[in-house]
Design an enzyme around this catalytic site. Sequence first.
Site, short mmCIF file in Angstrom:
data_model
loop_
_atom_site.label_atom_id
_atom_site.label_comp_id
_atom_site.label_asym_id
_atom_site.label_seq_id
_atom_site.Cartn_x
_atom_site.Cartn_y
_atom_site.Cartn_z
N ASP A 79 1.02 -1.34 -0.12
CA ASP A 79 0.10 -0.02 -0.07
C ASP A 79 0.71 1.14 -0.02
O ASP A 79 2.21 1.16 0.27
CB ASP A 79 -1.07 -0.08 1.50
CG ASP A 79 -1.77 1.10 1.37
OD1 ASP A 79 -2.25 1.64 0.14
OD2 ASP A 79 -1.99 1.76 2.37
N SER A 80 0.21 2.22 -0.41
CA SER A 80 1.19 3.52 -0.31
C SER A 80 1.38 3.86 1.17
O SER A 80 2.58 5.01 1.50
CB SER A 80 0.35 4.85 -1.30
OG SER A 80 -0.94 4.84 -0.51
N CYS A 91 -3.23 -1.07 -2.42
CA CYS A 91 -3.66 0.52 -2.64
C CYS A 91 -4.53 0.61 -3.55
O CYS A 91 -4.30 0.02 -4.94
CB CYS A 91 -2.24 0.95 -2.81
SG CYS A 91 -2.33 2.83 -3.19
N GLU A 149 -6.44 9.65 8.83
CA GLU A 149 -5.24 9.64 9.33
C GLU A 149 -5.43 10.42 10.68
O GLU A 149 -4.48 10.28 11.61
CB GLU A 149 -4.22 10.22 8.40
CG GLU A 149 -3.93 9.26 7.19
CD GLU A 149 -2.67 9.57 6.39
OE1 GLU A 149 -2.03 10.64 6.73
OE2 GLU A 149 -2.22 8.73 5.81
N CYS A 189 -10.65 3.14 -1.56
CA CYS A 189 -9.52 3.56 -0.77
C CYS A 189 -9.50 3.23 0.36
O CYS A 189 -10.18 2.92 1.02
CB CYS A 189 -9.72 5.16 -0.63
SG CYS A 189 -8.22 5.99 0.14
N HIS A 200 -8.19 4.13 3.15
CA HIS A 200 -8.25 4.84 4.34
C HIS A 200 -9.69 4.98 4.84
O HIS A 200 -10.21 4.80 5.78
CB HIS A 200 -7.58 6.27 4.31
CG HIS A 200 -6.34 6.12 4.35
ND1 HIS A 200 -5.36 5.53 3.50
CD2 HIS A 200 -5.45 7.01 5.09
CE1 HIS A 200 -4.16 6.17 3.92
NE2 HIS A 200 -4.16 6.89 4.77
N1 DGL Z 1 -3.74 4.03 -0.03
C1 DGL Z 1 -4.14 4.89 -1.15
C2 DGL Z 1 -5.61 4.28 -1.93
O1 DGL Z 1 -5.98 3.33 -1.60
C3 DGL Z 1 -4.69 6.14 -0.33
C4 DGL Z 1 -3.54 7.02 0.11
C5 DGL Z 1 -2.80 7.77 -0.99
O2 DGL Z 1 -3.35 8.61 -1.68
O3 DGL Z 1 -1.69 7.36 -1.23
O4 DGL Z 1 -5.99 4.82 -3.00
#
Ligand code: DGL
Length: 259
Positions: free
Chosen positions: A8-9, A71, A149, A181, A183
């Site tokens: 994931d990012s 991600c 967050e 997403c 999050h």
């Molecule tokens: N992990 C990213 C997603 O699921 C969200 C956070 C980011 O913008 O890196 O799209």
Amino acid sequence: MSTIGIFDSGVGGLTVLQALRRRIPGADYLYLGDTARLPYGSKSPSTVRRYALNAADHLSRHNIDILVIACNTASASALPALVASSSIPVIGVVEPGVRAALSTGARRIAIIGTEGTIRSDAYQEALYRLSPDVVVEAAACPLFVPLAEEGWGDHPVTNQVAKIYLQPLLDRGVEALILGCTHYPLLKPSLARVAGPGVQLVDSASSVTDAVLSRHRGLATEGGRGKVVLHLTDASDRFRRITQTILGADPEHLEIVDL
Ligand code: DGL
């Protein structure tokens, strides 16, 4: 013992790790969060692809058996490149999320995600491909990531922001909302309140597990409790706090890595 690599990012994808562990507790997990380069959602598709390929390269050097791209932004922009460059199965979150949304029976489905995910049209195309008569709406919700967050999953400010983003979709009668997403599951209390009981919130985490098991059936039978190792490219207090919130404890094995 098999190892599932998850990328994931950031640390939001730990929600996917938790869903996988519930159904596949015996596997080992290596989770990579590119926290130093987050957010991916506002970056160009070519940068997201480059970062995602770096990440996959890092994980493949650690002998993973299957790679899950938790991600959404990376799944939307980089899945074909990741599949083409990998010798192991690679599973993204887009198609499992779409299948989960269609299984609710909803005919008007909205996808919410980062700007990159919505702009890519990956969810919209997958929805039309798997169910051509479905009505698809989409909205980028860039403020949701910082709110998640901040730990504001159930908060008046999040309710306000959610109303602004979601009201146009609700006015068009959507019946299911794909949380596209990593999050967004953390914001479920506020999102459910604003969306109301008539709208199903679809979180792809459990359908990703089905996709993993369909590609690697042996995983379901591995016994015991596997090990979880976290690799982060940055571990600020903020990321440590969110990691604790999602995992319910401090991670036992956390390493800071450079990609
Ligand atoms: N992990 C990213 C997603 O699921 C969200 C956070 C980011 O913008 O890196 O799209």
